[in-house]
Design a protein around this motif. Sequence first.
Motif, PDB file in Angstrom:
ATOM      1  N   LEU A  48       0.825  -1.196   0.000  1.00 25.02           N
ATOM      2  CA  LEU A  48       0.000   0.000   0.000  1.00 25.02           C
ATOM      3  C   LEU A  48       0.871   1.263   0.000  1.00 25.02           C
ATOM      4  O   LEU A  48       0.557   2.243  -0.681  1.00 25.02           O
ATOM      5  N   THR A  49       1.967   1.217   0.725  1.00 26.78           N
ATOM      6  CA  THR A  49       2.870   2.364   0.772  1.00 26.78           C
ATOM      7  C   THR A  49       3.481   2.642  -0.601  1.00 26.78           C
ATOM      8  O   THR A  49       3.609   3.797  -1.024  1.00 26.78           O
ATOM      9  N   LYS A  50       3.839   1.583  -1.303  1.00 26.85           N
ATOM     10  CA  LYS A  50       4.431   1.757  -2.633  1.00 26.85           C
ATOM     11  C   LYS A  50       3.416   2.368  -3.618  1.00 26.85           C
ATOM     12  O   LYS A  50       3.793   3.057  -4.562  1.00 26.85           O
ATOM     13  N   SER A  51       2.139   2.104  -3.346  1.00 29.80           N
ATOM     14  CA  SER A  51       1.119   2.655  -4.247  1.00 29.80           C
ATOM     15  C   SER A  51       1.018   4.173  -4.107  1.00 29.80           C
ATOM     16  O   SER A  51       0.517   4.850  -5.003  1.00 29.80           O
ATOM     17  N   TYR A  52       1.483   4.702  -2.944  1.00 29.09           N
ATOM     18  CA  TYR A  52       1.468   6.147  -2.784  1.00 29.09           C
ATOM     19  C   TYR A  52       2.346   6.828  -3.834  1.00 29.09           C
ATOM     20  O   TYR A  52       2.073   7.950  -4.261  1.00 29.09           O
ATOM     21  N   GLU A  53       3.414   6.150  -4.242  1.00 24.53           N
ATOM     22  CA  GLU A  53       4.354   6.740  -5.193  1.00 24.53           C
ATOM     23  C   GLU A  53       3.701   6.989  -6.543  1.00 24.53           C
ATOM     24  O   GLU A  53       4.113   7.866  -7.292  1.00 24.53           O
ATOM     25  N   THR A  54       2.696   6.195  -6.861  1.00 21.37           N
ATOM     26  CA  THR A  54       1.993   6.363  -8.136  1.00 21.37           C
ATOM     27  C   THR A  54       0.834   7.348  -8.017  1.00 21.37           C
ATOM     28  O   THR A  54       0.127   7.602  -8.986  1.00 21.37           O
ATOM     29  N   GLY A  55       0.635   7.845  -6.793  1.00 15.69           N
ATOM     30  CA  GLY A  55      -0.438   8.814  -6.583  1.00 15.69           C
ATOM     31  C   GLY A  55      -1.775   8.174  -6.309  1.00 15.69           C
ATOM     32  O   GLY A  55      -2.784   8.865  -6.217  1.00 15.69           O
ATOM     33  N   ILE A  56      -1.814   6.856  -6.182  1.00 22.81           N
ATOM     34  CA  ILE A  56      -3.070   6.147  -5.907  1.00 22.81           C
ATOM     35  C   ILE A  56      -3.138   5.855  -4.405  1.00 22.81           C
ATOM     36  O   ILE A  56      -2.249   5.209  -3.854  1.00 22.81           O
ATOM     37  N   ILE A  57      -4.165   6.320  -3.738  1.00 20.98           N
ATOM     38  CA  ILE A  57      -4.303   6.080  -2.297  1.00 20.98           C
ATOM     39  C   ILE A  57      -5.774   5.994  -1.932  1.00 20.98           C
ATOM     40  O   ILE A  57      -6.602   6.746  -2.450  1.00 20.98           O
ATOM     41  N   ASP A  58      -6.085   5.034  -1.084  1.00 20.71           N
ATOM     42  CA  ASP A  58      -7.452   4.849  -0.585  1.00 20.71           C
ATOM     43  C   ASP A  58      -7.372   4.773   0.941  1.00 20.71           C
ATOM     44  O   ASP A  58      -6.870   3.799   1.492  1.00 20.71           O
ATOM     45  N   PHE A  59      -7.871   5.833   1.608  1.00 21.30           N
ATOM     46  CA  PHE A  59      -7.757   5.874   3.054  1.00 21.30           C
ATOM     47  C   PHE A  59      -8.651   4.847   3.742  1.00 21.30           C
ATOM     48  O   PHE A  59      -8.414   4.492   4.895  1.00 21.30           O
ATOM     49  N   ASN A  60      -9.665   4.354   3.062  1.00 19.73           N
ATOM     50  CA  ASN A  60     -10.451   3.246   3.601  1.00 19.73           C
ATOM     51  C   ASN A  60      -9.593   1.999   3.728  1.00 19.73           C
ATOM     52  O   ASN A  60      -9.690   1.255   4.718  1.00 19.73           O
ATOM     53  N   ASP A  61      -8.754   1.773   2.715  1.00 17.83           N
ATOM     54  CA  ASP A  61      -7.827   0.639   2.791  1.00 17.83           C
ATOM     55  C   ASP A  61      -6.839   0.819   3.934  1.00 17.83           C
ATOM     56  O   ASP A  61      -6.479  -0.146   4.620  1.00 17.83           O
ATOM     57  N   ILE A  62      -6.404   2.055   4.135  1.00 20.62           N
ATOM     58  CA  ILE A  62      -5.474   2.336   5.232  1.00 20.62           C
ATOM     59  C   ILE A  62      -6.114   1.989   6.572  1.00 20.62           C
ATOM     60  O   ILE A  62      -5.522   1.313   7.419  1.00 20.62           O
ATOM     61  N   LEU A  63      -7.351   2.436   6.773  1.00 14.77           N
ATOM     62  CA  LEU A  63      -8.041   2.151   8.031  1.00 14.77           C
ATOM     63  C   LEU A  63      -8.282   0.656   8.220  1.00 14.77           C
ATOM     64  O   LEU A  63      -8.112   0.122   9.321  1.00 14.77           O
ATOM     65  N   ASP A  64      -8.690  -0.010   7.146  1.00 15.82           N
ATOM     66  CA  ASP A  64      -8.925  -1.452   7.233  1.00 15.82           C
ATOM     67  C   ASP A  64      -7.643  -2.193   7.583  1.00 15.82           C
ATOM     68  O   ASP A  64      -7.639  -3.108   8.416  1.00 15.82           O
ATOM     69  N   LEU A  65      -6.539  -1.782   6.949  1.00 11.01           N
ATOM     70  CA  LEU A  65      -5.267  -2.446   7.203  1.00 11.01           C
ATOM     71  C   LEU A  65      -4.758  -2.153   8.613  1.00 11.01           C
ATOM     72  O   LEU A  65      -4.234  -3.040   9.299  1.00 11.01           O
ATOM     73  N   GLN A  66      -4.950  -0.918   9.044  1.00 12.73           N
ATOM     74  CA  GLN A  66      -4.545  -0.557  10.394  1.00 12.73           C
ATOM     75  C   GLN A  66      -5.354  -1.329  11.434  1.00 12.73           C
ATOM     76  O   GLN A  66      -4.826  -1.801  12.439  1.00 12.73           O
ATOM     77  N   GLU A  67      -6.646  -1.468  11.180  1.00 13.61           N
ATOM     78  CA  GLU A  67      -7.516  -2.237  12.081  1.00 13.61           C
ATOM     79  C   GLU A  67      -7.086  -3.698  12.125  1.00 13.61           C
ATOM     80  O   GLU A  67      -7.073  -4.334  13.188  1.00 13.61           O
ATOM     81  N   LEU A  68      -6.699  -4.224  10.976  1.00 18.54           N
ATOM     82  CA  LEU A  68      -6.269  -5.614  10.892  1.00 18.54           C
ATOM     83  C   LEU A  68      -4.973  -5.830  11.674  1.00 18.54           C
ATOM     84  O   LEU A  68      -4.836  -6.804  12.425  1.00 18.54           O
ATOM     85  N   GLN A  69      -4.012  -4.933  11.504  1.00 18.36           N
ATOM     86  CA  GLN A  69      -2.756  -5.049  12.243  1.00 18.36           C
ATOM     87  C   GLN A  69      -2.986  -4.962  13.743  1.00 18.36           C
ATOM     88  O   GLN A  69      -2.398  -5.729  14.528  1.00 18.36           O
ATOM     89  N   LEU A  70      -3.848  -4.040  14.138  1.00 20.35           N
ATOM     90  CA  LEU A  70      -4.131  -3.884  15.556  1.00 20.35           C
ATOM     91  C   LEU A  70      -4.772  -5.154  16.121  1.00 20.35           C
ATOM     92  O   LEU A  70      -4.462  -5.579  17.244  1.00 20.35           O
ATOM     93  N   LYS A  71      -5.640  -5.757  15.354  1.00 19.43           N
ATOM     94  CA  LYS A  71      -6.275  -7.008  15.780  1.00 19.43           C
ATOM     95  C   LYS A  71      -5.234  -8.088  16.022  1.00 19.43           C
ATOM     96  O   LYS A  71      -5.275  -8.806  17.035  1.00 19.43           O
ATOM     97  N   PHE A  72      -4.270  -8.217  15.105  1.00 17.15           N
ATOM     98  CA  PHE A  72      -3.242  -9.246  15.248  1.00 17.15           C
ATOM     99  C   PHE A  72      -2.310  -8.937  16.422  1.00 17.15           C
ATOM    100  O   PHE A  72      -1.905  -9.844  17.162  1.00 17.15           O
ATOM    101  N   GLU A  73      -1.969  -7.668  16.603  1.00 18.59           N
ATOM    102  CA  GLU A  73      -1.084  -7.297  17.706  1.00 18.59           C
ATOM    103  C   GLU A  73      -1.750  -7.539  19.053  1.00 18.59           C
ATOM    104  O   GLU A  73      -1.110  -7.980  20.014  1.00 18.59           O
TER     105      GLU A  73
END
Length: 406
Positions: free
Chosen positions: A359-384
């Motif tokens: 997802l971070t690499k996709s920022y370089e192309t100018g493509i970003i979806d903050f919903n994906d960021i929140l979903d991924l952050q929620e997922l990481q927090l769940k695992f931690e």
Amino acid sequence: MNFRNSIFLFSVCLAIAGNAQQLDVYLQQAETTNPKISGANNEYEIALEKRNEVNTLPDTEFSVGYFISETETRTGPQQFKLSARQMLPWFGTITARKNYAAAMADAEYVNVAIAKRQLKLNVSQSYYKLYAAMDMQNVLREQVSLLETYEELALTYIEVGKASAVDLLKLQIRKNELLQEIEALKNTFKAEQAEFNSLLNQPVDTQIKVVNLSQMPLDSLSVSNTTVTTHPELIKFDKLYESVVSNETLNKKEEIPDFGVGIDYINVAERPSQNFSDNGKDILMPMLSVSIPIFNSKYKSVSKQNELRQEQITNERKERENQLNAVLAEALSARETALMNYRTQLKNLQHAKDAEDILTKSYETGIIDFNDILDLQELQLKFEKAIIKSITNYYLQTATLNYLTK
């Protein structure tokens, strides 16, 4: 084994050693300051003192009698009488009483060992709960810091028209939720710290140093005993059984007649105007007495009670042994499950981090979806969170196993 794995295992060993060292300090402190341990020691000392209480003869009896109406005898009138008597239990009765008191003291001593084990378990479990509340806060703070980075990124993207204010609000809402959760965990830590301090008999607001347990063994630690056979709780039943045997021995001794020795002294006044050799001669009379338990139903009843008590203790011991073995099996299973969950969540967390890299690499192309960021952050927090829970449960179960087997 490659160099990276060696470093990882070395760090695991350091974390475990550091935790054990810090926890041992608190355990030693608790053993010397906890009032329950002091109370158990007092009970044992009282039981020991009972041996001195029973290591005595019955009270010596003294009596004085005055003849209101003097009894006339050949040698003169009797004026007053002094008596002394000492009852003596049958041979071996006092020894049997001492043995019974010693057996009861042994049972109280086992209570001290049980109290120390229970205290060690309680302190260890409270310590690991403190770790969970502390480490969970650290994880949440890291997530808050990450969200703040995303907020700055969102502001930049809003300026260039690649994100909307809604995206920023979603990030801020999520950050507020995490901050609220951190505050709740602070209260949890404070409450658990008060419980921990109470076990150490110190002010409830005393700061506790908790070592980070962010890693644990990848292989479960072995347990030497898979069944509980010599636990103090079981030994106590053995000591109680021995005390009943001693009580029955004492009962048999007390059923035998007691005997007593004594002496009576009678003062005799002289006959006036009489002159003979025994005039006014006092009377000295040695006495021998026997106490015979003619109505011995009491001793038969005690024997029956002791027999039933032995049967009761045997059954209670077996029941408790079964319960402890069930707890042991459950703790072993739960610890293995915690270890498996830990391994699984580590893998899942790594996958989530890989997805974050993509997802971070996709920022370089100018493509970003903050919903994906929140979903991924929620997922990481769940695992931690799951990792912390697995680690905590692993050590909680280890504390239970130590209570049962060490």
